[in-house]
Design an enzyme around this catalytic site. Sequence first.
Site, PDB file in Angstrom:
ATOM      1  N   ARG A  95     -72.038-140.231  -7.211  1.00 35.03           N
ATOM      2  CA  ARG A  95     -71.244-141.135  -8.480  1.00 35.03           C
ATOM      3  C   ARG A  95     -70.901-142.590  -8.311  1.00 35.03           C
ATOM      4  O   ARG A  95     -70.346-143.070  -7.195  1.00 35.03           O
ATOM      5  CB  ARG A  95     -70.316-140.123  -8.924  1.00 35.03           C
ATOM      6  CG  ARG A  95     -69.847-140.559 -10.260  1.00 35.03           C
ATOM      7  CD  ARG A  95     -70.692-140.561 -11.452  1.00 35.03           C
ATOM      8  NE  ARG A  95     -70.170-140.484 -12.790  1.00 35.03           N
ATOM      9  CZ  ARG A  95     -70.658-140.543 -13.961  1.00 35.03           C
ATOM     10  NH1 ARG A  95     -72.221-140.582 -13.872  1.00 35.03           N
ATOM     11  NH2 ARG A  95     -70.183-140.435 -14.824  1.00 35.03           N
ATOM     12  N   THR A 121     -80.631-140.083 -18.381  1.00 36.42           N
ATOM     13  CA  THR A 121     -80.322-139.545 -17.109  1.00 36.42           C
ATOM     14  C   THR A 121     -81.431-138.741 -16.790  1.00 36.42           C
ATOM     15  O   THR A 121     -82.408-138.610 -17.410  1.00 36.42           O
ATOM     16  CB  THR A 121     -79.018-138.461 -17.138  1.00 36.42           C
ATOM     17  OG1 THR A 121     -78.157-139.469 -17.625  1.00 36.42           O
ATOM     18  CG2 THR A 121     -78.846-138.060 -16.068  1.00 36.42           C
ATOM     19  N   ASP A 135     -68.302-144.222 -19.148  1.00 31.67           N
ATOM     20  CA  ASP A 135     -67.760-142.769 -18.806  1.00 31.67           C
ATOM     21  C   ASP A 135     -66.492-142.643 -18.666  1.00 31.67           C
ATOM     22  O   ASP A 135     -65.985-141.464 -18.728  1.00 31.67           O
ATOM     23  CB  ASP A 135     -68.790-142.094 -17.835  1.00 31.67           C
ATOM     24  CG  ASP A 135     -70.188-141.702 -18.246  1.00 31.67           C
ATOM     25  OD1 ASP A 135     -70.401-141.661 -19.557  1.00 31.67           O
ATOM     26  OD2 ASP A 135     -71.061-141.173 -17.638  1.00 31.67           O
ATOM     27  N   GLY A 144     -78.804-135.798 -20.668  1.00 26.89           N
ATOM     28  CA  GLY A 144     -78.230-135.773 -22.207  1.00 26.89           C
ATOM     29  C   GLY A 144     -76.841-135.899 -22.534  1.00 26.89           C
ATOM     30  O   GLY A 144     -76.514-135.355 -23.384  1.00 26.89           O
TER      31      GLY A 144
END
Length: 570
Positions: A110, A382, A424, A474
């Site tokens: 990440r 994504t 995010d 999604g």
Amino acid sequence: MIRYFSAVIAFSILLCACAGNRRNTVAGFGPYHYSIQKKVVCSNGAVVSAHPLASEAGLQVLRKGGNAFDAAIATQLVLAVVYPEAGNLGGGGFLVASMNGGKALAIDYREKAPADAHKDLYLDANGNAITALSLNGPLAAGVPGTVAGLFQTARYGKLPFKDLIQPAIDLAEKGYTITGAEARGLNRNRESFISNNSSRPVFVRAQEWKAGDTLIQTDLANTLKRIREEGQKGFYEGQTARLIVEEMKKGKGIISYDDLRSYQAKEREIVSFPYKGYTILTMPLPASGGVLLPQMMKMIEDRNVKALGFQTAASVQLMTEIERRAYADRAKFLGDPDFNKVPVATLTSDAYIKKRMQDYDPSKAGVSTAIHAGDIPESEQTTHLSVYDKEGNAVAVTTTLNDSYGSKTVVAGAGFILNNEMDDFSVKPGVPNMYGAIGAAANAIAPGKRMLSSMTPTIVLKDNRPYIIAGTPGGTTITTSVFQTLINLLEFDMSVEDAVNKPKFHHQWLPDLIDVEAAFPQSVRDELIKMGYKIRQRGNIGRTEVIRINADGKIEAVGDSRGDDHAAGF
Ligand code: DON
């Protein structure tokens, strides 16, 4: 190279004439014809991803004796070239694997907040959120993790990295023909590419793109060559790193050379939990699926959803109420475990789950303002790929730039798009991110912290062997899509195609409504509205890629019909 791919693909078309394989959409154009295959049934290994050239590159690696890790690397690298919307070098992802010796593996690559990031990075002088800055341009980018993740993955592979990266280099250098969906994506984002870049990236040209056009990415090919020659340092140090830092200076970006040099992928302890005799493996935090999937599966386990029937108002209501509760917890408790003490064990404990469902009423809609995160002591782009090899290794990877084409900023001279993953984070308590998710202190921005993700690469084991490999893009719908896909397969006994393609729905606590795809039945919507639910129709939910390994050893791989997704196998 393209000739090589054409030959390979033509060859695999012939090979795949075996029972059950289906190539239904022919996207042949230009001199290089490839077709999209939605399903393959085979016995030696399979790859399913968002693009035919990527799945076929992975398949060639398996044919050459590479294992599922090698194939996952080659597939991701080709996606970084042929699927710039989400395939990436400038983003990040998660890998979940089950290895033939029984070991399970979770790799976290990440993105991280740069060292100069802080809690109020996206607030103006009055404390108002400026979300445009967390969404577009260099300041939206977290420190990319993908390349480090690929090298961490390579420790489990068998083939030399330089062989795995070569198909991507060739496709970037010599070009590939784009599909209609890709042409539309590039045309739709033309203005954003222009306004978020100091020089015109290769994705913008004078005339509109159309299916069959060739996209050549010379700068990207050169970056890939530096990675081939210098390994991880070919990205995180030297020329590529310098180009990233220069790009930052041109905009308001803050990623430094040091941020890049110090980035490391992390192996984390996998999340493993039982479900009716199966074992489910999924990614831990900062992937929220590591908490939400066990919560949702445990909430549904004893409620005989099978008896309620697939997509009846009763089963959708049950799943919606489960999703509502899980997502309320997400908003309050979840964030990077390296920075917060997240009470994962409590949130997924049987006692807590039981309590959570005590106020569940099957006769009417719950209300999110009345359902808060549990009371426990404080202490669209994504992409997913699933791979299985004949040695019994299963690999599930979900990787992203966040939004389609991420921050829309292409690193000049290096040819890759930077993510906009900073969105995010919870930029301010109560301010929703681009997926409408809100967060709290646990997901506030801090230097070096990883932003919370919804990505949920998942493997289901049956008798300790891989049975289902699944995942999807999604945004916040990822976790609920994986939940529905598993319920479709494990409870409703659906075919893999149906489990992937049947209409999906989604509830995330706030906003308090059920999102449904266009094909979601009207009669069920009507019944749910009568119970007090608000329904919102939206575009596609996810693009789920599933491989199932059946008891007879047959491997079924299915690519989602919602996109150009392609299953390859032999
Ligand atoms: O990590 C996350 O949860 C998001 N950045 C995922 C974004 C995504 O799935 C967009 N795709 N449609």
